[in-house]
Scaffold this motif. Structure first.
Motif, PDB file in Angstrom:
ATOM      1  N   UNK A 152       0.807  -1.230   0.000  1.00  0.00           N
ATOM      2  CA  UNK A 152       0.000   0.000   0.000  1.00  0.00           C
ATOM      3  C   UNK A 152       0.842   1.282   0.000  1.00  0.00           C
ATOM      4  N   UNK A 153       1.951   1.344   0.749  1.00  0.00           N
ATOM      5  CA  UNK A 153       2.764   2.572   0.712  1.00  0.00           C
ATOM      6  C   UNK A 153       3.322   2.889  -0.674  1.00  0.00           C
ATOM      7  N   UNK A 154       3.544   1.865  -1.502  1.00  0.00           N
ATOM      8  CA  UNK A 154       4.026   2.106  -2.870  1.00  0.00           C
ATOM      9  C   UNK A 154       2.913   2.738  -3.699  1.00  0.00           C
ATOM     10  N   UNK A 155       1.712   2.192  -3.587  1.00  0.00           N
ATOM     11  CA  UNK A 155       0.568   2.769  -4.303  1.00  0.00           C
ATOM     12  C   UNK A 155       0.302   4.197  -3.823  1.00  0.00           C
ATOM     13  N   UNK A 156       0.511   4.433  -2.538  1.00  0.00           N
ATOM     14  CA  UNK A 156       0.273   5.772  -1.970  1.00  0.00           C
ATOM     15  C   UNK A 156       1.231   6.818  -2.525  1.00  0.00           C
ATOM     16  N   UNK A 157       2.343   6.378  -3.097  1.00  0.00           N
ATOM     17  CA  UNK A 157       3.292   7.300  -3.730  1.00  0.00           C
ATOM     18  C   UNK A 157       2.821   7.745  -5.113  1.00  0.00           C
ATOM     19  N   UNK A 158       1.713   7.172  -5.574  1.00  0.00           N
ATOM     20  CA  UNK A 158       1.191   7.511  -6.891  1.00  0.00           C
ATOM     21  C   UNK A 158       1.733   6.632  -8.001  1.00  0.00           C
ATOM     22  N   UNK A 159       2.452   5.579  -7.631  1.00  0.00           N
ATOM     23  CA  UNK A 159       2.995   4.635  -8.616  1.00  0.00           C
ATOM     24  C   UNK A 159       1.940   3.570  -8.899  1.00  0.00           C
ATOM     25  N   UNK A 160       1.681   3.305 -10.174  1.00  0.00           N
ATOM     26  CA  UNK A 160       0.701   2.273 -10.532  1.00  0.00           C
ATOM     27  C   UNK A 160       1.130   0.936  -9.945  1.00  0.00           C
ATOM     28  N   UNK A 161       0.261   0.374  -9.120  1.00  0.00           N
ATOM     29  CA  UNK A 161       0.591  -0.854  -8.396  1.00  0.00           C
ATOM     30  C   UNK A 161      -0.435  -1.928  -8.740  1.00  0.00           C
ATOM     31  N   UNK A 162       0.060  -3.089  -9.141  1.00  0.00           N
ATOM     32  CA  UNK A 162      -0.800  -4.211  -9.527  1.00  0.00           C
ATOM     33  C   UNK A 162      -0.474  -5.383  -8.603  1.00  0.00           C
ATOM     34  N   UNK A 163      -1.521  -6.004  -8.050  1.00  0.00           N
ATOM     35  CA  UNK A 163      -1.320  -7.103  -7.098  1.00  0.00           C
ATOM     36  C   UNK A 163      -1.991  -8.366  -7.628  1.00  0.00           C
ATOM     37  N   UNK A 164      -1.213  -9.252  -8.273  1.00  0.00           N
ATOM     38  CA  UNK A 164      -1.783 -10.528  -8.722  1.00  0.00           C
ATOM     39  C   UNK A 164      -1.830 -11.526  -7.558  1.00  0.00           C
ATOM     40  N   UNK A 165      -3.013 -12.062  -7.312  1.00  0.00           N
ATOM     41  CA  UNK A 165      -3.171 -13.111  -6.287  1.00  0.00           C
ATOM     42  C   UNK A 165      -2.971 -14.451  -6.996  1.00  0.00           C
ATOM     43  N   UNK A 166      -1.802 -15.031  -6.782  1.00  0.00           N
ATOM     44  CA  UNK A 166      -1.355 -16.164  -7.585  1.00  0.00           C
ATOM     45  C   UNK A 166      -1.906 -17.479  -7.036  1.00  0.00           C
TER      46      UNK A 166
END
Length: 304
Positions: A152-166
């Motif tokens: 979440x802190x990475x997404x909060x920086x405004x960087x597009x963050x994708x979380x694949x649930x493998x």
């Protein structure tokens, strides 16, 4: 375009690096012990010590975070559980710290998670909207939930963050499949527990193609189930695998209590039921090369 992979020497990272190179990307690995013989550029980090090569993140246009101790290597002692958890959370904390600095041009981060977040869901189909299985005594659900929170802190920086649930990754090079095939090749294959528990799986190459789609298309963001469209019960999976390997199924099911005795808490991996929907990934336009189990297993074991 340059991609930095953490956990790049594992099952998924190794194949992903190969497929990225084939697609024209440059690849570097972020590793605790960079291999001198590697085909790829390597940067060093030490998650426990909180140190990272200061040139690593500025190198990248994209980051794929796969780092984390395997949940399948050895019984879940308290020490092992700590390692499984901290190896994931610590790596993401380090990346977030570096990404907060202005001296990089990272466009997107893919941060791995797992369908374990849903816990033992029985027959119920789960989607990305299904809440995590919390509060819980389910270790895999807890690990996956904490893993996602750490991104979440990475997404909060405004960087597009994708979380694949493998899901369960199918490959002959590692993971669960060789462990399932080994007794079967010896004529001792059997379903596990009731056999009714759902296994949501994905062929390794489809998973890597999905990651590349997530990198290339900016419309991918947030959580996605990285599973094929047709989950199988453990019984059905076992039967299809036996058919592909041309082996009979002679033994009765392996009882759950026996697995719990042998594996301890780690038996959650094979006894939990997760009927996971791939609808969101399909709606995004992704097309699976191996949507059905028989085709996926035949591609892997076709020569046997």
């Amino acid at each position: 375009m340059k991609v930095l992979i953490t956990g790049g020497t594992g099952l998924i990272g190794t194949r992903l690096a190969e497929m990225l190179i084939d697609s024209g990307y440059e690849v570097a690995l972020l590793s605790r012990e960079p291999a001198k013989s590697s085909h790829f550029r390597s940067f060093r980090w030490d998650v426990q010590a909180g140190t990272i090569d200061e040139a690593a993140v500025p190198y990248a246009d994209y980051i794929v975070s796969l780092a984390g101790a395997s949940v399948a290597d050895g019984k879940w002692t308290d020490e092992r559980k700590r390692e499984i958890m901290t190896s994931r959370l610590g790596g993401l904390a380090l990346l977030a710290r570096e990404l907060a600095k202005p001296s990089h041009h990272v466009r997107a981060v893919i941060s791995a998670s797992a369908i374990g977040i849903y816990g033992d869901a029985g027959d119920k189909q789960v989607t990305e909207e299904t809440p995590p299985a919390l509060p819980t005594h389910d270790f895999l659900a807890d690990v996956s939930h904490q893993w996602e929170l750490a991104a979440a802190p990475i997404a909060a920086l405004g960087i597009r963050t994708v979380i694949p649930r493998i899901g369960v990754v199918l490959s002959t090079e590692g993971g669960a499949l060789p462990q399932m095939a080994k007794p079967m090749k010896l004529g001792a294959g059997a379903a596990l527990g009731s056999g009714k528990q759902y296994m949501s799986w994905i062929h390794l190459d489809d998973l890597c193609r999905l990651f590349i789609a997530m990198l290339e298309d900016e419309s991918w963001r947030g959580t996605y189930n990285a599973v094929a469209p047709y989950p199988a019960t453990n019984q059905a999976f076992t039967e299809v695998l036996a058919g592909v390997l041309h082996r009979p199924l002679l033994l009765p099911k392996v009882p759950a209590f026996g697995l719990k005795l042998a594996m301890g808490e780690m038996s959650e991996i094979v006894l939990a039921s997760q009927n996971v929907s791939a609808a969101k990934v399909l709606a995004q336009g992704f097309r699976f090369e191996y949507p059905e189990l028989r085709g996926a297993l035949q591609a892997l074991y076709g020569g046997e």
